[in-house]
Design a protein around this motif. Structure first.
Motif, PDB file in Angstrom:
ATOM      1  N   GLU A 189      -1.887  -4.733   5.070  1.00  0.00           N
ATOM      2  CA  GLU A 189      -1.371  -4.842   3.650  1.00  0.00           C
ATOM      3  C   GLU A 189      -1.080  -6.467   3.458  1.00  0.00           C
ATOM      4  OE1 GLU A 189       2.186  -1.770   2.492  1.00  0.00           O
ATOM      5  OE2 GLU A 189       2.861  -3.818   3.510  1.00  0.00           O
TER       6      GLU A 189
ATOM      7  N   LYS B  86      -7.060   7.415   7.569  1.00  0.00           N
ATOM      8  CA  LYS B  86      -5.910   8.468   7.607  1.00  0.00           C
ATOM      9  C   LYS B  86      -6.826   9.585   8.537  1.00  0.00           C
ATOM     10  CE  LYS B  86      -3.667  10.892   4.215  1.00  0.00           C
ATOM     11  NZ  LYS B  86      -3.354  10.802   2.996  1.00  0.00           N
TER      12      LYS B  86
ATOM     13  N   ASN C 207       1.269  -0.902  10.365  1.00  0.00           N
ATOM     14  CA  ASN C 207       0.544   0.374  10.071  1.00  0.00           C
ATOM     15  C   ASN C 207       1.028   1.473  11.127  1.00  0.00           C
ATOM     16  OD1 ASN C 207      -0.965  -1.872   9.107  1.00  0.00           O
ATOM     17  ND2 ASN C 207      -2.555  -0.734   8.745  1.00  0.00           N
TER      18      ASN C 207
ATOM     19  N   ILE D  32       0.830  -1.028   0.101  1.00  0.00           N
ATOM     20  CA  ILE D  32       0.087   0.060  -0.110  1.00  0.00           C
ATOM     21  C   ILE D  32       0.856   1.208  -0.019  1.00  0.00           C
ATOM     22  CG2 ILE D  32      -1.840   1.233   1.312  1.00  0.00           C
ATOM     23  CD1 ILE D  32      -2.775  -1.438   0.157  1.00  0.00           C
TER      24      ILE D  32
ATOM     25  N   PHE E  41      -6.371  -0.724   7.273  1.00  0.00           N
ATOM     26  CA  PHE E  41      -6.188  -1.772   6.154  1.00  0.00           C
ATOM     27  C   PHE E  41      -4.758  -2.294   6.381  1.00  0.00           C
ATOM     28  CE2 PHE E  41      -5.202  -3.327   2.130  1.00  0.00           C
ATOM     29  CZ  PHE E  41      -6.394  -3.634   1.705  1.00  0.00           C
TER      30      PHE E  41
ATOM     31  N   GLN F 153      -3.119   0.411  -3.850  1.00  0.00           N
ATOM     32  CA  GLN F 153      -2.592  -0.859  -4.025  1.00  0.00           C
ATOM     33  C   GLN F 153      -1.603  -0.822  -5.148  1.00  0.00           C
ATOM     34  OE1 GLN F 153      -4.547  -4.781  -4.110  1.00  0.00           O
ATOM     35  NE2 GLN F 153      -4.070  -4.819  -6.261  1.00  0.00           N
TER      36      GLN F 153
ATOM     37  N   ASN G 240      -8.172   3.459   3.030  1.00  0.00           N
ATOM     38  CA  ASN G 240      -6.918   3.872   3.407  1.00  0.00           C
ATOM     39  C   ASN G 240      -7.325   5.453   3.753  1.00  0.00           C
ATOM     40  OD1 ASN G 240      -5.019   2.026   3.730  1.00  0.00           O
ATOM     41  ND2 ASN G 240      -5.433   1.507   1.633  1.00  0.00           N
ATOM     42  N   GLN G 241      -8.051   5.969   2.847  1.00  0.00           N
ATOM     43  CA  GLN G 241      -8.244   7.510   3.012  1.00  0.00           C
ATOM     44  C   GLN G 241      -9.164   7.802   4.361  1.00  0.00           C
ATOM     45  OE1 GLN G 241      -5.758   8.670   1.059  1.00  0.00           O
ATOM     46  NE2 GLN G 241      -7.137  10.509   1.226  1.00  0.00           N
TER      47      GLN G 241
ATOM     48  N   HIS H 226      -8.637   2.278  -1.877  1.00  0.00           N
ATOM     49  CA  HIS H 226      -8.075   3.772  -1.478  1.00  0.00           C
ATOM     50  C   HIS H 226      -8.986   4.314  -0.590  1.00  0.00           C
ATOM     51  CE1 HIS H 226      -7.404   7.925  -3.379  1.00  0.00           C
ATOM     52  NE2 HIS H 226      -6.667   7.687  -2.640  1.00  0.00           N
TER      53      HIS H 226
ATOM     54  N   GLY I 180      -2.048   4.672  -0.076  1.00  0.00           N
ATOM     55  CA  GLY I 180      -3.233   4.655   0.256  1.00  0.00           C
ATOM     56  C   GLY I 180      -3.754   3.750  -1.101  1.00  0.00           C
TER      57      GLY I 180
END
Ligand code: GL7
Length: 835
Positions: free
Chosen positions: A648, A630, A552, A170, A646, A175, A626-627, A623, A173
């Motif tokens: 990986e 964040k 992470n 990742i 998330f 792949q 991941n956003q 995506h 954010g």
């Protein structure tokens, strides 16, 4: 055979056959010997990897001895064997499994600690054998474990990909795919350079007359690629029985190296030809539940089927039996339609090479095969274009046409009035170009067809195979609900829970007969047991939290409710429903006062899974997750109340850490789309509860564990068609809380909204095919119920323990016994006792 070897020779052999180790000292001796002599390393440069290698080689020696005996035993016994043909075997790591199956993990752990190493560190050095995408490939691996453990004489046949499923990274954010070159050091395979098969491609078919004046077809010309066998021992649990998984690698045929070119100075292009042959087995196609019709994929399929069939036929011919015995000696199971070419290939061998007449050959072929269907998703149903087939496999195309012609004649005679029937059931789809429907060929060429969960097996009979139920009758169709091996998914992944259970049930017998778990119900109210059970779950969560921190950089509270969805990313699996739910929760938290927030059940939402590299929508979902992570993880207002992670590169070895650490896991596919699912079973077996739709095996899990112990929500499969219709043609208003989620996204709360517009528009404007909006309210309500249920800890643990106690049905041992009885008609072959 034995008697043909003179006694002195036999005695010498017996005297010098290694015995294997039984004590920590003996293990250390073997381990050090391998590190010094096999690896050429010494005390001064022996790191954890070298120690893993030494340990693996020591255990390999042990497996090989059992394996040799097993293969010999199977040959002498001369009884029916099973061949499991699968393009995917998602095996994961082998060492831990080997140690536990042989029952020598404690011995090795003691030895390793004397050498200055910790077992956990050594085991984690191993590279996963990741020759599969997801559930289908992992099922094949669980089946191999059960076949070996139950002493069935069985072989797996697959491809030895040089690159397994890609590694997922990742980055910002997104792949990113990285090739998985896994063969640098693989002690678990044995190259059999003496076992090779020449495989033909392309060319043309000529007709000749034989001496009796009958016409014979000969496939001529084209090119030859060589298949080389690589064998992998598959140990059973607490049995000497060790089966074989044979994987084929492609190589240029020996005569193929072009000496003409070589001598005329075109050395490079000559090597290029060599490499072209090797590309056939180079890479696993990374699609889950999707077929793309690529020529190389068809080449892989034929290469593997032809090599396997040649091998099976060669073995049968050694017994000198007559051909009519073939189906009583050989059962071949097709794992999905990928190996369907084995059907016309066996017909070709029998007719073109062995000289049987068509009818006799077909009666043998159609008694030999069984076909397992794993999906009803239209995009996953294999079809190959006729022109491609004509080019690559001209003789097989003729054979398929003849199979189809005979079949259609039969259908025509049986249903003279149903004129559309013929085009509906024809193997050839009359499109432009014409297409070969592999599922129909597989069905027509097999004596049994099974689905993988009750709902799924019912669905195939009313949808894709509806007409075939009329043609063949309902008895051709059956169900074998999937299962998982309790060795890897309980004993190995969750050793403390396995020991706790063993301490109450008087031993580890439940690992061989999982239905014995029901006795745990006696301990549901046992204070000591409950306490221990909770401590184990907590320790598993601490371990996962540690992994999350390392991977992470986010600290999560192990006392929070761990909510897990790990599986391939796919629209039908609806990770988007989950992340929309998370956003909804986040918005709710933001609207609360600090006092209200303190009353919440803290939650960690954990996602993991790969998206197929070409699957844009799935990548968008990753995506978005991941956003959201964040934003949420850095929001001071939220704190422990919500974390979004998330993970990986989800794979088998990560699943072994994640599964035992879950409180609630999500199996939330649109009803009627997930054929079975198997991770649902793994989570329940490890004392996690599930939130799920009435889909796949969730339904049977509910029946076994009871409605009170599962959180079901959402629309039913029977309503899906109408709902889809109403999206397209009816009046429809979006649920207001889902609208609020979409507003937050389009306001840019999680970054550039345009990145996510396709995801939102698919629901708002393009018919919401997966019915996310229809299930959203019910999903959120059920998540609230989960929070409430978690607050009542006493009841929560009662549910968890009861769930474990009632999971006995979902062992892959039960599946394999069902296949053996209903489909294969094979008996176990217990290992021979030493004299
Ligand atoms: C699958 C199904 O999607 C999954 O539900 C099932 O558990 C699995 C094993 O039967 O098979 N079908 C399929 O094509 N893939 C699967 O995982 C890739």
């Amino acid at each position: 055979v034995e008697a043909s070897i003179p006694e002195p020779q036999r005695a010498a052999w017996k005297k010098f056959t290694p015995k294997g180790f039984t004590t920590p000292e003996e293990f250390e001796k073997e381990c050090v010997r391998h590190i010094e002599t096999t690896l050429a390393r010494s005390l001064y440069n022996c790191d954890e990897f070298a120690t893993y290698a030494g340990t693996a080689l020591a255990f390999r020696d042990r497996l090989v001895l059992d394996w040799n005996k097993t293969q010999q035993n199977q040959t002498f016994a001369d009884q029916k064997r099973v061949y499991y043909l699968s393009l995917e075997f998602l095996m994961g790591r082998a060492l831990d499994n080997a140690m536990l199956n042989v029952g020598m993990k404690d011995v090795a752990a003691k030895g390793l600690s004397e050498l200055g190493f910790r077992m956990e560190d050594i085991v984690s050095q191993e590279h996963d054998a990741a020759l599969g995408n997801g559930g289908l490939g992992r099922l094949a691996a669980c089946f191999l474990d059960s076949l070996a453990s139950l002493n069935y004489p069985a072989w797996g046949y697959g491809l030895r990909y040089r690159y397994g499923i890609f590694k997922q990274e990742i980055v910002d954010g997104y792949q990113v795919e990285v090739p998985d070159y896994w063969l640098d050091f693989n002690p678990w395979e044995f190259a059999r350079h003496d076992i090779t098969v020449d495989i033909q491609f392309y060319g043309h078919v000529s007709k000749y007359q034989d001496d009796n004046g009958t016409s014979i077809s000969v496939w001529e010309g084209g090119e030859i690629v060589q298949a080389v066998a690589y064998d992998v021992p598959v140990p059973g649990y607490q049995t000497e029985n060790t089966n074989n998984l044979r994987l084929w690698a492609s190589k240029a045929a020996s005569g193929e190296f072009d000496f003409q070119k070589f001598n005329s100075g075109e050395y490079e292009s000559s090597v290029a030809d060599q490499q072209r042959a090797e590309t056939i087995s180079a890479v696993l196609y990374p699609n889950d539940n999707l077929e793309r019709g690529k020529e190389l994929r068809l080449k892989q399929q034929y290469f593997w089927c032809a090599a396997s069939l040649y091998d099976i036929v060669r073995r049968f011919k050694k017994t000198k039996r007559s051909w009519k015995d073939f189906p009583t000696q050989v059962a071949i199971q097709l794992n999905d339609t990928h190996p369907t070419l084995a059907i016309p290939e066996l017909q070709r061998i029998l007719v073109d090479q062995e000289g049987l007449d068509w009818e006799e050959a077909w009666s043998i072929v159609s008694k030999t095969f069984g076909y397992t269907n794993h999906t009803v998703l239209p995009e996953a149903l294999e079809k190959w274009s006729v022109p491609l087939f004509q080019h690559l496999l001209p003789r097989h195309l003729q054979i398929i046409y003849d199979i189809n012609l005979n079949f259609l004649h039969y259908v025509e005679r049986t249903f003279p009035k149903d004129r559309d029937m013929l085009s509906r059931v024809s193997i050839i789809e009359e499109s432009n170009p014409k297409m070969i429907r592999m599922a129909f060929l597989a069905l027509i060429g097999s004596h049994k067809v099974n689905g993988v969960a009750e709902l799924h097996s019912d669905l195939i009979k009313t949808t894709i195979f509806k007409d075939f139920v009329k043609v063949f009758g309902p008895d051709k169709f059956t169900n074998v609900t999937n299962g998982i091996t309790p060795r890897r998914w309980l004993h190995q992944a969750n050793p403390r829970l396995s020991e706790l259970i063993a301490s109450k049930l008087g031993g580890h017998e439940f690992l061989k007969d999982l239905t014995l778990l029901h006795k745990l119900e006696n301990y549901v109210d046992d204070k000591e047991f409950r306490k221990e059970f909770q401590e184990i779950k907590y320790a598993n969560k601490v371990r996962l939290a540690k992994h999350i921190k390392e991977a992470n950089g986010v600290s999560v509270n192990p006392s929070a409710l761990f909510d897990v969805q790990v599986k391939r990313i796919h629209e039908y699996k609806r990770q988007q429903l989950n992340i929309f739910g998370v956003i909804h929760r986040y918005l709710a938290i933001k609207a609360m006062s600090p006092e209200e927030r303190k009353k919440l059940v803290p939650r960690v939402s954990i996602f993991g899974g790969k998206a197929a590299p070409g699957y844009w929508m799935a990548k968008t979902v990753i995506h978005l997750i991941n956003q959201v992570g964040k934003v949420v993880n850095n929001d001071k207002d939220v704190g422990d109340a919500l974390k979004v992670i998330f993970l990986e590169d989800y794979n088998v070895s990560k699943a072994e850490i994640i599964t035992p650490a879950s409180d609630i896991s999500e199996h939330i596919s649109t009803a009627g789309t997930e054929a079975s699912g198997t991770s649902n079973m793994k989570f329940c077996l490890n004392g996690g509860l599930i939130i799920g739709t009435c889909d796949g095996a969730n339904i049977e899990i509910t029946r076994e564990i009871g409605e009170n112990n599962i959180f079901l929500f959402g629309n039913l499969a029977e309503d899906v068609e109408d709902l889809r219709h109403s999206h397209l043609y009816g009046t429809y208003t979006l649920d207001s809380s889902l609208q609020a989620v979409f507003d937050a996204i389009s306001d840019g709360m999680f970054g550039d909204a345009s990145h996510f517009s396709a995801l939102v528009n698919g629901i708002v404007e393009h018919g919401d095919y997966y019915l996310v909006s229809d299930d959203f309210a019910s999903y959120c309500k059920t998540q609230d119920l989960i929070d409430e249920a978690y607050k009542n800890q006493e009841e929560w643990w009662t549910k968890c323990i009861t769930t474990v106690a009632r999971m006995g049905f979902f062992s892959s041992d039960r599946c394999i016994d069902e296949y053996a009885e209903m489909i294969w008609n094979v008996e176990p072959l217990p290992p021979k006792q030493e004299q």
